[in-house]
Design an enzyme around this catalytic site. Structure first.
Site, PDB file in Angstrom:
ATOM      1  N   ASP A  54       0.756  -4.942  -0.837  1.00 26.57           N
ATOM      2  CA  ASP A  54       1.021  -4.906  -2.285  1.00 26.57           C
ATOM      3  C   ASP A  54       2.018  -3.846  -2.197  1.00 26.57           C
ATOM      4  OD1 ASP A  54       0.040  -2.369  -2.162  1.00 26.57           O
ATOM      5  OD2 ASP A  54      -1.549  -2.511  -3.271  1.00 26.57           O
ATOM      6  N   LYS A 123      -7.699  -7.999   1.857  1.00 28.66           N
ATOM      7  CA  LYS A 123      -7.374  -6.980   1.942  1.00 28.66           C
ATOM      8  C   LYS A 123      -7.528  -5.484   0.420  1.00 28.66           C
ATOM      9  CE  LYS A 123      -3.168  -3.842   3.485  1.00 28.66           C
ATOM     10  NZ  LYS A 123      -3.931  -2.716   2.830  1.00 28.66           N
ATOM     11  N   GLU A 125      -8.377  -1.294  -0.467  1.00 31.49           N
ATOM     12  CA  GLU A 125      -8.326   0.151  -0.042  1.00 31.49           C
ATOM     13  C   GLU A 125      -9.477   0.418  -0.319  1.00 31.49           C
ATOM     14  OE1 GLU A 125      -4.762   1.974  -1.651  1.00 31.49           O
ATOM     15  OE2 GLU A 125      -3.745   0.445  -0.339  1.00 31.49           O
ATOM     16  N   GLU A 192      -4.189   3.583   7.910  1.00 31.31           N
ATOM     17  CA  GLU A 192      -2.901   3.919   7.747  1.00 31.31           C
ATOM     18  C   GLU A 192      -2.798   6.133   7.807  1.00 31.31           C
ATOM     19  OE1 GLU A 192      -1.472   2.404   4.385  1.00 31.31           O
ATOM     20  OE2 GLU A 192       0.537   4.006   4.520  1.00 31.31           O
TER      21      GLU A 192
END
Ligand code: KIV
Length: 274
Positions: A54, A123, A125, A192
């Site tokens: 995204d 995916k 988050e 990340e």
């Protein structure tokens, strides 16, 4: 649905290949892509995973954050990416608010992505907070990649792009998040912008592979945003991005050469005409 029909082909990357790569200690290479031409080039260059991130909200649409990206936009881009790929596994980011309100939304929307795009997985988050949904999605046969650490959909809560997992409390929670995602059935997890020491600890404690971005060398794989590593966007230079090309400069030089030729009456030549 090319991706589904030849999934058993010898060269197709699947969750099994990815799991095997971790077992054998073979690093996993992942890049983002948002369109057919790019995904075809990445696939031909031997990329293992293509992520329709995204991040397209920022690098493709020019938005300040990823927050405004919609599910329909993700599906549109994912369809174009899947058409360019023969070997790599394509993972599609679930955008902000497509899964946060209720686990059933995530379940239904992940199903939509799989049915409409032909991608190999999705995916999400988040860690512990989304574990129940991850489990449900996985049980429906949809491969799930987790994403913890600096999760851009929570940028307003974090108040900036500083590294996460620096305090002992947050580091402990990230380790727990990774474990819970594995137990819920995720096949891999993106880490990340967290300290390398923490990423190493998480990587060693999991059976599933970790894919790092700004998380040091000891993750099982690495991911970068394709326009960053190709030098297409010169204003974004965090230290975790290695630029393998300077395409912004190359494109600008090519275009100004074309403009000059057109204006000077030098294009097209006789040979370029009918
Ligand atoms: O959206 C994205 O591109 C991502 C990667 C940076 C991991 O989530």
């Amino acid at each position: 649905m090319k991706q589904v029909s030849d999934i058993s082909g010898p060269k197709r990357i699947t969750t099994r290949t990815i799991a095997e790569m971790k077992r054998k200690g073979q690093p996993i290479a992942c890049l983002t892509a948002y369109d057919f031409i790019t995904s075809r080039l990445l696939d031909r260059a031997g990329i293992d995973l293509v992520l329709v991130g995204d991040s397209l909200g920022m690098v493709f649409q020019g938005q300040e954050t990823t927050i405004s990206v919609t599910l329909d936009e993700m599906i549109y881009h994912a369809k174009t990416v899947v058409r360019g790929v023969d070997r790599a596994m394509v993972i599609v980011d679930m955008p902000f608010m497509s899964y946060q309100v209720h686990a059933d939304d995530g379940f239904r929307n992940a199903g939509r992505v799989m049915k409409e795009t032909g991608a190999g997985g999705v995916k999400f988050e988040g860690g512990e907070r989304i574990a129940e949904m991850v489990h449900k999605v996985m049980q429906a046969g949809i491969p799930v990649m987790g994403h913890i650490g600096l999760t851009p959909q929570s940028i307003h809560q974090f108040g900036g792009y500083q590294p996460r997992g620096v305090s002992p409390g947050e580091a402990k929670q990230l380790l727990r998040d990774a474990k819970v995602l594995e137990e819920a059935g995720a096949f891999s997890v993106v880490l990340e912008k967290i300290p390398g020491v923490l990423a190493t600890k998480i990587t060693k404690s999991l059976r599933i592979p970790t894919i790092g971005i700004g998380a040091g060398i000891h993750c099982d794989g690495q991911v970068l945003v394709v326009s960053d590593m190709l030098g297409l966007y010169e204003d974004f230079n965090p230290r975790f991005v290695r630029k393998y090309a300077h395409l912004a400069q190359a494109i600008q030089e090519s275009v100004s050469g074309y403009v000059k030729d057109v204006k000077a009456g030098k294009f097209p030549s006789k040979e370029e005409s009918y």
